[in-house]
Design an enzyme around this catalytic site. Structure first.
Site, PDB file in Angstrom:
ATOM      1  N   ASP A 122     -20.570   1.430   2.006  1.00 20.13           N
ATOM      2  CA  ASP A 122     -21.664   1.498   2.983  1.00 20.13           C
ATOM      3  C   ASP A 122     -22.648   2.561   2.492  1.00 20.13           C
ATOM      4  O   ASP A 122     -22.515   3.064   1.364  1.00 20.13           O
ATOM      5  CB  ASP A 122     -21.136   1.736   4.407  1.00 20.13           C
ATOM      6  CG  ASP A 122     -20.588   3.141   4.634  1.00 20.13           C
ATOM      7  OD1 ASP A 122     -20.587   3.944   3.672  1.00 20.13           O
ATOM      8  OD2 ASP A 122     -20.167   3.437   5.765  1.00 20.13           O
ATOM      9  N   CYS A 166     -16.395   4.160   1.930  1.00 19.48           N
ATOM     10  CA  CYS A 166     -17.242   4.496   3.076  1.00 19.48           C
ATOM     11  C   CYS A 166     -17.104   5.997   3.294  1.00 19.48           C
ATOM     12  O   CYS A 166     -16.665   6.709   2.391  1.00 19.48           O
ATOM     13  CB  CYS A 166     -16.883   3.663   4.312  1.00 19.48           C
ATOM     14  SG  CYS A 166     -15.276   4.013   5.043  1.00 19.48           S
ATOM     15  N   THR A 179     -15.055   7.858   5.159  1.00 21.07           N
ATOM     16  CA  THR A 179     -13.658   8.311   5.091  1.00 21.07           C
ATOM     17  C   THR A 179     -12.772   7.390   4.256  1.00 21.07           C
ATOM     18  O   THR A 179     -11.632   7.744   3.956  1.00 21.07           O
ATOM     19  CB  THR A 179     -13.057   8.331   6.508  1.00 21.07           C
ATOM     20  OG1 THR A 179     -13.169   7.008   7.052  1.00 21.07           O
ATOM     21  CG2 THR A 179     -13.771   9.320   7.406  1.00 21.07           C
ATOM     22  N   HIS A 208       4.560   0.318  -6.388  1.00 25.38           N
ATOM     23  CA  HIS A 208       5.509  -0.234  -5.415  1.00 25.38           C
ATOM     24  C   HIS A 208       4.905  -1.309  -4.510  1.00 25.38           C
ATOM     25  O   HIS A 208       5.620  -2.212  -4.082  1.00 25.38           O
ATOM     26  CB  HIS A 208       6.063   0.887  -4.527  1.00 25.38           C
ATOM     27  CG  HIS A 208       7.049   1.758  -5.234  1.00 25.38           C
ATOM     28  ND1 HIS A 208       7.736   2.760  -4.593  1.00 25.38           N
ATOM     29  CD2 HIS A 208       7.472   1.786  -6.530  1.00 25.38           C
ATOM     30  CE1 HIS A 208       8.547   3.367  -5.454  1.00 25.38           C
ATOM     31  NE2 HIS A 208       8.391   2.803  -6.642  1.00 25.38           N
ATOM     32  N   HIS A 212      10.472  -4.529  -5.123  1.00 27.18           N
ATOM     33  CA  HIS A 212       9.164  -4.335  -4.478  1.00 27.18           C
ATOM     34  C   HIS A 212       8.469  -5.676  -4.243  1.00 27.18           C
ATOM     35  O   HIS A 212       7.747  -5.833  -3.264  1.00 27.18           O
ATOM     36  CB  HIS A 212       8.303  -3.401  -5.322  1.00 27.18           C
ATOM     37  CG  HIS A 212       8.946  -2.070  -5.534  1.00 27.18           C
ATOM     38  ND1 HIS A 212       9.200  -1.200  -4.498  1.00 27.18           N
ATOM     39  CD2 HIS A 212       9.439  -1.478  -6.652  1.00 27.18           C
ATOM     40  CE1 HIS A 212       9.802  -0.119  -4.969  1.00 27.18           C
ATOM     41  NE2 HIS A 212       9.964  -0.270  -6.273  1.00 27.18           N
TER      42      HIS A 212
HETATM   43  C1  RB5 Z   1     -20.573   5.910   8.837  1.00 30.19           C
HETATM   44  O1  RB5 Z   1     -21.170   6.931   9.559  1.00 30.19           O
HETATM   45  C2  RB5 Z   1     -19.070   6.095   8.859  1.00 30.19           C
HETATM   46  O2  RB5 Z   1     -18.583   5.869  10.130  1.00 30.19           O
HETATM   47  C3  RB5 Z   1     -18.416   5.179   7.856  1.00 30.19           C
HETATM   48  O3  RB5 Z   1     -18.900   5.457   6.585  1.00 30.19           O
HETATM   49  C4  RB5 Z   1     -16.897   5.284   7.724  1.00 30.19           C
HETATM   50  O4  RB5 Z   1     -16.510   6.592   7.483  1.00 30.19           O
HETATM   51  C5  RB5 Z   1     -16.100   4.652   8.756  1.00 30.19           C
HETATM   52  O5  RB5 Z   1     -14.862   4.625   8.693  1.00 30.19           O
END
Ligand code: RB5
Length: 148
Positions: A7, A64, A66, A97, A132
């Site tokens: 993203d 993204c 996180t 695995h 596995h």
């Molecule tokens: C975008 O602000 C953020 O929510 C997205 O990049 C991501 O971290 C969502 O899991």
């Protein structure tokens, strides 16, 4: 062929990973997003995940903020085995695995060097098979709605 997607938060890190793939001599295909304009990670995560499951790509690396949102989105595509990683050990074992076919990382969590170390380790690690594979077959059965 490696599917890449991100993203708006992951654009710079996706470029770092693309450079790593170039260094490693691995081909890649970019499923977007292509700009820093705010966008919705499920769109790009699902496109790359479908490319992996269809066989158009062998594996995917998705980014993204996180790594979590795009990982959840990708995991809704049947046939994916998604690993959201912030360390080399987990990434390595997710391949050895679990034969993970999609790696997701967080651009707001990791620096570029660690992200590249994680991606390299994941790409280079072989799947061990054996017991596995039985467990992966069981996961596929769950996906088909079967009880174990
Ligand atoms: C975008 O602000 C953020 O929510 C997205 O990049 C991501 O971290 C969502 O899991």
């Amino acid at each position: 062929m490696i599917a890449l997607a991100c993203d708006h938060t992951g654009l710079a890190m996706k470029k770092e990973i693309a450079s790593l793939l170039d260094e490693m001599g691995l081909a890649w295909k970019d499923y977007g997003t292509y700009t820093e304009e705010s966008c919705d990670y499920p769109v790009y995560g699902s496109r790359a995940a479908r490319a992996v499951v269809s066989g158009e790509c062998d594996r995917g690396i998705l980014i993204c903020g996180t790594g979590v949102g795009i990982g959840i989105a990708a995991s809704k595509v049947k046939g994916t085995r998604v690993c959201t990683c912030s360390d080399v050990y987990t990434a390595t074992l997710s391949k050895r695995h679990n034969n993970s076919n999609i790696l997701t990382m967080g651009a707001r969590v990791l620096g570029p060097d660690l992200a590249k170390m994680i991606a390299r380790a994941w790409l280079e690690e072989p799947f061990e098979g054996g017991r596995h594979q039985r467990r992966i077959d069981q996961i596929a059965a769950i996906e088909r709605g079967e009880e174990l």
